[in-house]
Motif scaffolding. Structure first.
Motif, mmCIF file in Angstrom:
data_model
loop_
_atom_site.group_PDB
_atom_site.id
_atom_site.type_symbol
_atom_site.label_atom_id
_atom_site.label_comp_id
_atom_site.label_asym_id
_atom_site.label_seq_id
_atom_site.Cartn_x
_atom_site.Cartn_y
_atom_site.Cartn_z
ATOM 1 N N ARG A 157 26.025 43.998 79.097
ATOM 2 C CA ARG A 157 25.016 43.872 77.863
ATOM 3 C C ARG A 157 25.115 45.157 77.075
ATOM 4 N NH1 ARG A 157 20.264 45.107 76.230
ATOM 5 N NH2 ARG A 157 19.758 46.116 78.040
ATOM 6 N N THR A 158 24.714 46.140 77.768
ATOM 7 C CA THR A 158 24.808 47.318 77.266
ATOM 8 C C THR A 158 25.797 48.027 76.603
ATOM 9 O OG1 THR A 158 25.233 48.748 79.404
ATOM 10 C CG2 THR A 158 22.759 48.293 78.596
ATOM 11 N N LEU A 159 27.154 47.591 77.382
ATOM 12 C CA LEU A 159 28.398 47.874 76.767
ATOM 13 C C LEU A 159 28.760 47.168 75.354
ATOM 14 C CD1 LEU A 159 30.418 48.082 80.125
ATOM 15 C CD2 LEU A 159 30.135 50.073 78.655
ATOM 16 N N ARG A 160 28.387 45.791 75.351
ATOM 17 C CA ARG A 160 28.418 44.922 74.143
ATOM 18 C C ARG A 160 27.694 45.672 72.958
ATOM 19 N NH1 ARG A 160 28.074 40.582 77.613
ATOM 20 N NH2 ARG A 160 26.041 40.456 77.109
ATOM 21 N N GLU A 161 26.468 46.039 73.381
ATOM 22 C CA GLU A 161 25.409 46.424 72.355
ATOM 23 C C GLU A 161 26.073 47.891 71.803
ATOM 24 O OE1 GLU A 161 21.225 46.213 73.678
ATOM 25 O OE2 GLU A 161 21.480 43.889 73.573
ATOM 26 N N ALA A 162 26.300 48.686 72.543
ATOM 27 C CA ALA A 162 26.810 49.972 72.005
ATOM 28 C C ALA A 162 28.214 49.651 71.226
ATOM 29 C CB ALA A 162 27.370 50.828 73.359
ATOM 30 N N ALA A 163 29.011 48.685 71.657
ATOM 31 C CA ALA A 163 30.121 48.415 70.613
ATOM 32 C C ALA A 163 29.779 47.773 69.299
ATOM 33 C CB ALA A 163 31.151 47.157 71.366
ATOM 34 N N VAL A 164 28.509 47.445 69.176
ATOM 35 C CA VAL A 164 28.039 46.932 67.962
ATOM 36 C C VAL A 164 27.555 48.372 67.167
ATOM 37 C CG1 VAL A 164 25.842 45.998 66.843
ATOM 38 C CG2 VAL A 164 27.181 44.659 68.703
ATOM 39 N N GLN A 165 26.876 49.254 67.793
ATOM 40 C CA GLN A 165 26.615 50.387 67.019
ATOM 41 C C GLN A 165 27.842 51.191 66.489
ATOM 42 O OE1 GLN A 165 23.168 51.389 66.720
ATOM 43 N NE2 GLN A 165 22.870 49.460 67.988
ATOM 44 N N PHE A 166 29.101 51.042 67.033
ATOM 45 C CA PHE A 166 30.157 51.621 66.663
ATOM 46 C C PHE A 166 30.696 50.844 65.528
ATOM 47 C CE2 PHE A 166 30.058 54.258 70.107
ATOM 48 C CZ PHE A 166 30.604 55.497 69.924
ATOM 49 N N ALA A 167 30.620 49.393 65.548
ATOM 50 C CA ALA A 167 31.246 48.406 64.651
ATOM 51 C C ALA A 167 30.454 48.773 63.375
ATOM 52 C CB ALA A 167 31.268 46.834 64.973
ATOM 53 N N ASP A 168 28.978 48.879 63.471
ATOM 54 C CA ASP A 168 28.192 48.925 62.282
ATOM 55 C C ASP A 168 28.510 50.498 61.713
ATOM 56 O OD1 ASP A 168 26.081 48.387 60.420
ATOM 57 O OD2 ASP A 168 24.751 49.280 61.663
ATOM 58 N N LEU A 169 28.742 51.237 62.411
ATOM 59 C CA LEU A 169 29.352 52.788 61.874
ATOM 60 C C LEU A 169 30.497 52.710 61.144
ATOM 61 C CD1 LEU A 169 28.127 55.726 62.649
ATOM 62 C CD2 LEU A 169 30.008 55.994 63.914
ATOM 63 N N ALA A 170 31.463 51.934 61.525
ATOM 64 C CA ALA A 170 32.582 51.720 60.860
ATOM 65 C C ALA A 170 32.408 50.825 59.595
ATOM 66 C CB ALA A 170 33.698 51.136 61.591
ATOM 67 N N ARG A 171 31.583 49.713 59.452
ATOM 68 C CA ARG A 171 31.151 49.010 58.593
ATOM 69 C C ARG A 171 30.321 49.625 57.161
ATOM 70 N NH1 ARG A 171 27.666 43.451 59.060
ATOM 71 N NH2 ARG A 171 26.048 44.863 59.118
ATOM 72 N N THR A 172 29.431 49.795 57.841
ATOM 73 C CA THR A 172 28.492 50.770 56.877
ATOM 74 C C THR A 172 28.292 52.085 56.591
ATOM 75 O OG1 THR A 172 26.827 49.192 57.908
ATOM 76 C CG2 THR A 172 25.933 50.780 56.565
ATOM 77 N N GLY A 173 29.139 53.020 57.369
ATOM 78 C CA GLY A 173 29.132 54.311 57.187
ATOM 79 C C GLY A 173 29.927 54.745 55.747
ATOM 80 N N PRO A 174 30.898 53.882 55.316
ATOM 81 C CA PRO A 174 31.785 54.532 54.058
ATOM 82 C C PRO A 174 30.765 54.029 52.874
ATOM 83 C CG PRO A 174 33.109 53.294 55.624
ATOM 84 C CD PRO A 174 31.797 53.269 56.374
ATOM 85 N N GLY A 175 29.719 53.415 52.907
ATOM 86 C CA GLY A 175 29.106 53.071 51.656
ATOM 87 C C GLY A 175 27.823 53.901 51.390
ATOM 88 N N GLN A 176 27.593 54.974 52.507
ATOM 89 C CA GLN A 176 26.294 55.652 52.357
ATOM 90 C C GLN A 176 26.802 57.078 51.555
ATOM 91 O OE1 GLN A 176 23.413 54.353 53.659
ATOM 92 N NE2 GLN A 176 24.748 52.585 53.841
#
Length: 208
Positions: A157-176
Motif C-alpha cells: 500500500r505505501t509503495l503504491r501511494e508513493a508511486a502516486v506522488q511521483f505520477a502527480d509530480l510528472a503530471r502536474t509539475g510542468p504546469g506550475q
C-alpha cells in the motif's frame, strides 16, 4: 504503463536476491541527504520512470528495486548542500538488511532485459486507508541510509501511494509557473515518525 528494466541476481550465502533496475537510468533525477530533509528533484521523464519503479516494487515483494542516481548530482541543478544518494525500494516481508547492500551490489552482473506492463499510478484515486492502524506500523515507510543509498521499506500500500506522488509530480509539475518565472511543484512521501519524510520537487531547468 510500460517499464523497461534489467533484472540482476546475486547470492549472499545461501540466499539469492533479485535486484531490478531501470533499463536506462534517468539523467535528471537527484536525491540528496540534506541537513534537515531528504530531498529529491526530478524532471517529467524521471518522475514518470520513478513512479513506475515504486509501482513495480509494490507488486514485487521478493525483489529490491534500485534507482542508481547518485552520480547525477554532479551535473544537477543548484540544490544546496547534501550527500548524493541512490534509492532502493523493498517490501518489508523481504527482510533484507541494508547493511548487506554494498556486498550485494558488488556482486551484480549486467542483468537481463525485461519489459513490465503495470497499471499507471492514478493521482486522482482515493488513498487506501485500510492499513493505517497496522499494529506493527508497517504502513509507514521505514528508512535507512547505507553505502550511499536510501532504503525505503514499506508495504504494498505505501509503495503504491508513493508511486502516486511521483505520477502527480510528472503530471502536474510542468504546469506550475510562479511569479519569479520558475516552475515549482512539490510532493512528499510520508515515513515513520522517527524518520524524515522524503520531499520531492519538480525541476524543469537543468544545466546543459
Amino acid at each position: 504503463m510500460r517499464l523497461h528494466t534489467t533484472i540482476h541476481t546475486a547470492r549472499l550465502g545461501a540466499t539469492e536476491f533479485k535486484v531490478i533496475r531501470p533499463a536506462r537510468t534517468p539523467a535528471r533525477a537527484v536525491l540528496l541527504d540534506g541537513p534537515w530533509y531528504l530531498n529529491g528533484w526530478f524532471d517529467q521523464e524521471a518522475a514518470q520512470i520513478t513512479a513506475g519503479l515504486w509501482a513495480l516494487a509494490a507488486t514485487s515483494p521478493r525483489s529490491l528495486v534500485h534507482l542508481p542516481i547518485r552520480a547525477n548530482a554532479a551535473g544537477g541543478p543548484d540544490t544546496g548542500a547534501g550527500r548524493p544518494l541512490d534509492l532502493v525500494l523493498l517490501h518489508h516481508s523481504l527482510q533484507f538488511a541494508p547493511s548487506r547492500w554494498k556486498e550485494l551490489r558488488g556482486r551484480l552482473g549486467p542483468g537481463r532485459p525485461c519489459t513490465v506492463d503495470l497499471p499507471a499510478p492514478d493521482p486522482d484515486a482515493e488513498p487506501d486507508a485500510s492499513g493505517l492502524h497496522h499494529r506493527e506500523n508497517r504502513d509507514r515507510f521505514r528508512q535507512g541510509i547505507h553505502s550511499e543509498t536510501l532504503f525505503m521499506t514499506g508495504s504494498a500500500r505505501t509503495l503504491r501511494e508513493a508511486a502516486v506522488q511521483f505520477a502527480d509530480l510528472a503530471r502536474t509539475g510542468p504546469g506550475q509557473v510562479f511569479n519569479h518565472g520558475g516552475r515549482h511543484f512539490c510532493r512528499s512521501v510520508d515515513c515513520d515518525p522517527g524518520d524524515r519524510d522524503l520531499h520531492l520537487e519538480y525541476c524543469e531547468e537543468w544545466p546543459a
